[in-house]
Scaffold this motif. Sequence first.
Motif, mmCIF file in Angstrom:
data_model
loop_
_atom_site.group_PDB
_atom_site.id
_atom_site.type_symbol
_atom_site.label_atom_id
_atom_site.label_comp_id
_atom_site.label_asym_id
_atom_site.label_seq_id
_atom_site.Cartn_x
_atom_site.Cartn_y
_atom_site.Cartn_z
ATOM 1 N N LEU A 5 0.864 -1.175 0.000
ATOM 2 C CA LEU A 5 0.000 0.000 0.000
ATOM 3 C C LEU A 5 0.898 1.222 0.000
ATOM 4 N N ILE A 6 0.724 2.071 -0.989
ATOM 5 C CA ILE A 6 1.460 3.333 -1.098
ATOM 6 C C ILE A 6 0.403 4.428 -0.997
ATOM 7 N N SER A 7 0.536 5.310 -0.004
ATOM 8 C CA SER A 7 -0.561 6.252 0.239
ATOM 9 C C SER A 7 -0.066 7.580 0.792
ATOM 10 N N PHE A 8 -0.979 8.541 0.766
ATOM 11 C CA PHE A 8 -0.718 9.845 1.374
ATOM 12 C C PHE A 8 -2.033 10.434 1.850
ATOM 13 N N PRO A 9 -2.012 11.199 2.963
ATOM 14 C CA PRO A 9 -3.227 11.869 3.414
ATOM 15 C C PRO A 9 -3.482 13.118 2.576
ATOM 16 N N SER A 10 -4.733 13.508 2.495
ATOM 17 C CA SER A 10 -5.107 14.678 1.686
ATOM 18 C C SER A 10 -4.299 15.920 2.033
ATOM 19 N N GLU A 11 -4.087 16.155 3.335
ATOM 20 C CA GLU A 11 -3.417 17.390 3.735
ATOM 21 C C GLU A 11 -1.952 17.432 3.315
ATOM 22 N N ALA A 12 -1.376 16.305 2.912
ATOM 23 C CA ALA A 12 0.020 16.291 2.471
ATOM 24 C C ALA A 12 0.182 16.838 1.058
ATOM 25 N N MET A 13 -0.886 16.796 0.288
ATOM 26 C CA MET A 13 -0.789 17.212 -1.115
ATOM 27 C C MET A 13 -1.200 18.679 -1.236
ATOM 28 N N ILE A 14 -0.188 19.538 -1.171
ATOM 29 C CA ILE A 14 -0.413 20.978 -1.265
ATOM 30 C C ILE A 14 0.097 21.435 -2.626
ATOM 31 N N LEU A 72 -9.252 8.492 7.418
ATOM 32 C CA LEU A 72 -8.671 7.923 6.211
ATOM 33 C C LEU A 72 -9.110 8.780 5.035
ATOM 34 N N ASP A 73 -8.163 9.353 4.360
ATOM 35 C CA ASP A 73 -8.459 10.176 3.202
ATOM 36 C C ASP A 73 -7.253 10.123 2.285
ATOM 37 N N GLY A 74 -7.274 10.915 1.267
ATOM 38 C CA GLY A 74 -6.115 10.997 0.395
ATOM 39 C C GLY A 74 -6.104 9.975 -0.721
ATOM 40 N N GLY A 75 -4.912 9.671 -1.194
ATOM 41 C CA GLY A 75 -4.744 8.770 -2.321
ATOM 42 C C GLY A 75 -4.103 7.465 -1.906
ATOM 43 N N TRP A 76 -4.485 6.397 -2.602
ATOM 44 C CA TRP A 76 -4.052 5.041 -2.278
ATOM 45 C C TRP A 76 -3.677 4.300 -3.545
ATOM 46 N N THR A 77 -2.605 3.563 -3.490
ATOM 47 C CA THR A 77 -2.191 2.707 -4.591
ATOM 48 C C THR A 77 -1.772 1.368 -3.997
ATOM 49 N N VAL A 78 -2.196 0.285 -4.617
ATOM 50 C CA VAL A 78 -1.729 -1.036 -4.220
ATOM 51 C C VAL A 78 -0.998 -1.624 -5.416
ATOM 52 N N LEU A 79 0.256 -1.990 -5.185
ATOM 53 C CA LEU A 79 1.087 -2.621 -6.204
ATOM 54 C C LEU A 79 1.548 -3.977 -5.686
ATOM 55 N N GLU A 80 1.798 -4.897 -6.599
ATOM 56 C CA GLU A 80 2.348 -6.199 -6.221
ATOM 57 C C GLU A 80 3.701 -6.328 -6.892
ATOM 58 N N VAL A 81 4.750 -6.343 -6.067
ATOM 59 C CA VAL A 81 6.119 -6.359 -6.571
ATOM 60 C C VAL A 81 6.945 -7.400 -5.803
ATOM 61 N N PRO A 82 8.061 -7.829 -6.377
ATOM 62 C CA PRO A 82 8.843 -8.881 -5.738
ATOM 63 C C PRO A 82 9.642 -8.449 -4.503
ATOM 64 N N THR A 83 9.991 -7.150 -4.401
ATOM 65 C CA THR A 83 10.829 -6.722 -3.274
ATOM 66 C C THR A 83 10.340 -5.400 -2.690
ATOM 67 N N ARG A 84 10.710 -5.189 -1.447
ATOM 68 C CA ARG A 84 10.407 -3.917 -0.782
ATOM 69 C C ARG A 84 11.106 -2.767 -1.507
ATOM 70 N N GLU A 85 12.319 -3.014 -1.955
ATOM 71 C CA GLU A 85 13.072 -1.979 -2.657
ATOM 72 C C GLU A 85 12.341 -1.524 -3.913
ATOM 73 N N GLU A 86 11.719 -2.480 -4.628
ATOM 74 C CA GLU A 86 10.951 -2.098 -5.813
ATOM 75 C C GLU A 86 9.731 -1.267 -5.408
ATOM 76 N N ALA A 87 9.077 -1.637 -4.308
ATOM 77 C CA ALA A 87 7.937 -0.851 -3.815
ATOM 78 C C ALA A 87 8.377 0.570 -3.476
ATOM 79 N N LEU A 88 9.549 0.696 -2.857
ATOM 80 C CA LEU A 88 10.061 2.029 -2.517
ATOM 81 C C LEU A 88 10.372 2.834 -3.778
ATOM 82 N N GLY A 89 10.859 2.164 -4.810
ATOM 83 C CA GLY A 89 11.107 2.850 -6.080
ATOM 84 C C GLY A 89 9.831 3.383 -6.701
ATOM 85 N N TRP A 90 8.765 2.567 -6.676
ATOM 86 C CA TRP A 90 7.478 3.033 -7.192
ATOM 87 C C TRP A 90 6.930 4.162 -6.321
#
Length: 113
Positions: A5-14, A72-90
């Motif tokens: 899960l890659i996400s951010f709260p609404s108030e972070a996006m200024i 809970l607000d903001g934007g959410w993305t769910v990706l399926e990747v082989p490594t944590r490092e790849e998730a951090l890159g995305w």
Amino acid sequence: MTKYLISFPSEAMIVPDDQMRAVSDASHAVVEEAKAAGVWVFGGGIDESVPPVLVDGDGTVAEGAHPRTRGLDGGWTVLEVPTREEALGWAARIAAACRCAQEVRAFLDDPAS
């Protein structure tokens, strides 16, 4: 592979109004890259105009969220990747597109899902 899960709260996006279109285009481009790479599961934003409700095990419906949950607000993305490092890159790509920091969390593996 692990779902992240890659996400951010609404108030972070200024973002100034005159730059919102560019941010939207950039974030959609990252979505298309993730789809092309075969790692996209789903994503979107919470519709903050629709208030949350809490449904109990007996079917009782009450207005509001779980008492221990921060909003809970903001934007959410769910990706399926082989490594944590790849998730951090995305997450870095999404952060650059959305112009705000992203939180990354791993889902527990559930073979039934």
